[in-house]
Design a protein around this motif. Structure first.
Motif, short mmCIF file in Angstrom:
data_model
loop_
_atom_site.label_atom_id
_atom_site.label_comp_id
_atom_site.label_asym_id
_atom_site.label_seq_id
_atom_site.Cartn_x
_atom_site.Cartn_y
_atom_site.Cartn_z
N GLU A 1 63.45 38.45 28.13
CA GLU A 1 63.23 37.06 28.99
C GLU A 1 61.90 37.43 30.00
O GLU A 1 61.30 36.55 30.25
N GLU B 1 67.10 45.22 21.53
CA GLU B 1 67.78 43.63 21.72
C GLU B 1 67.34 42.77 20.87
O GLU B 1 66.02 42.12 21.35
N ALA C 1 69.96 37.29 19.31
CA ALA C 1 71.43 37.60 19.59
C ALA C 1 71.44 37.70 21.13
O ALA C 1 72.88 37.74 21.48
N VAL D 1 74.50 45.27 28.29
CA VAL D 1 75.35 43.96 28.47
C VAL D 1 74.94 42.97 29.26
O VAL D 1 74.79 43.15 30.64
N GLY D 2 74.73 41.54 28.83
CA GLY D 2 74.53 40.54 29.80
C GLY D 2 75.69 39.75 30.20
O GLY D 2 76.48 40.09 31.26
P1 PGA Z 1 74.01 39.10 26.49
O1 PGA Z 1 72.45 39.49 26.98
O2 PGA Z 1 74.92 40.07 26.48
O3 PGA Z 1 74.42 37.96 27.57
O4 PGA Z 1 73.53 38.44 24.94
C1 PGA Z 1 72.17 40.76 26.80
C2 PGA Z 1 70.92 41.01 27.39
O5 PGA Z 1 70.13 40.19 27.66
O6 PGA Z 1 70.36 42.41 27.72
#
Ligand code: PGA
Length: 249
Positions: free
Chosen positions: A97, A167, A171, A231-232
């Motif tokens: 991001e 990552e 996903a 984990v997001g």
């Molecule tokens: P997510 O994000 O678990 O919501 O897919 C993971 C991250 O961006 O670290």
């Protein structure tokens, strides 16, 4: 080689100080017995609160970004000494991001990773391919390019001090989790790239991130080259995050 599982909660731009406090209070009793590395990555504004609330526990705290300089005319930025002063122990660098929306470059990461290490902050370096990249069969090319560029200024002997998060962009936040085969293949490839640099690659923790949830975590975390998870979405709920910590065995 036994690597301690590493489970990190990347809150992104979520949680006020009050919400962060509530989360930590809910999390701590649920993970009191864990032997894993449990890391919470709050926004800058909640770092202090989380650091103070977790004192005396196994929970560690990471920032989500940092500037490579120690101080200077960089409006809106935060430096390693500022994080260290708060007793923050780690920092997420190169999240997709930040690469996508805020112009984070490999050149900047090549300065940020050694800057973090120089201040004893553990870098959690994120790498991963886009959907187009994967469809074009370029996953390994992208991963290798990012790793070589972002770690260019890190001495081989220091590579085990870096945590790598694989990552795949497609996903993240999509609910479209990588298959165990895809996750294993990419994480093993990352380890091979580090081994190729002469690093003690078997000591490096390599995490998978992208739609990790309580119901898919155990399968991913059991893979030989997946040593943890970033984990997001599922890390915003203390019960869900604790379940993922538990799924690491
Ligand atoms: P997510 O994000 O678990 O919501 O897919 C993971 C991250 O961006 O670290």
């Amino acid at each position: 080689m036994a690597r301690t599982p590493y489970i990190a909660a990347n809150w992104k731009m979520n949680k006020t100080v009050a919400e962060a406090a509530e989360f930590v209070d809910a999390l701590l009793p649920r993970i009191a017995a864990t032997q894993h590395d449990v890391v919470v990555c709050p926004p800058f504004t909640a770092l202090h609160e989380v650091v103070e609330r977790r004192r005396g526990t196994a929970v560690r705290v990471a920032a989500q970004n940092m500037h490579e300089a120690e101080s200077g005319a960089f409006t809106g930025e935060v430096s390693a000494p500022m994080l260290v002063e708060l007793d923050v122990e780690a920092v997420v660098l190169g999240h997709s991001e930040r690469r996508q929306f805020f112009g984070e470059t490999d050149a900047a990461l090549a300065r940020k990773v050694p800057a973090a290490l120089a201040h004893d902050l553990e870098p959690i370096l994120c790498v991963g391919e886009s959907e187009e990249g994967r469809d074009a069969g370029e996953t390994e090319t992208v991963l290798e390019r990012q790793l070589q560029a972002d770690l260019a200024e890190v001495a081989d002997a220091d590579l085990p001090r870096v945590v790598i998060a694989y990552e795949p962009i497609w996903a993240i936040g999509t609910g479209k989790v990588a298959t165990p085969e895809q996750a294993q293949e990419a994480c093993a490839f990352i380890r091979d790239v580090l081994r190729g640099r002469g690093a003690a690659a078997d000591e490096v923790r390599i995490l998978y991130g992208g739609s990790v949830k309580p119901d898919n975590a155990a399968e991913l975390l059991a893979l030989p080259d997946v040593d943890g998870a970033l984990v997001g979405g599922a890390s915003l709920d203390a019960e869900d995050f604790a379940a993922i910590v538990e799924a690491a065995g």
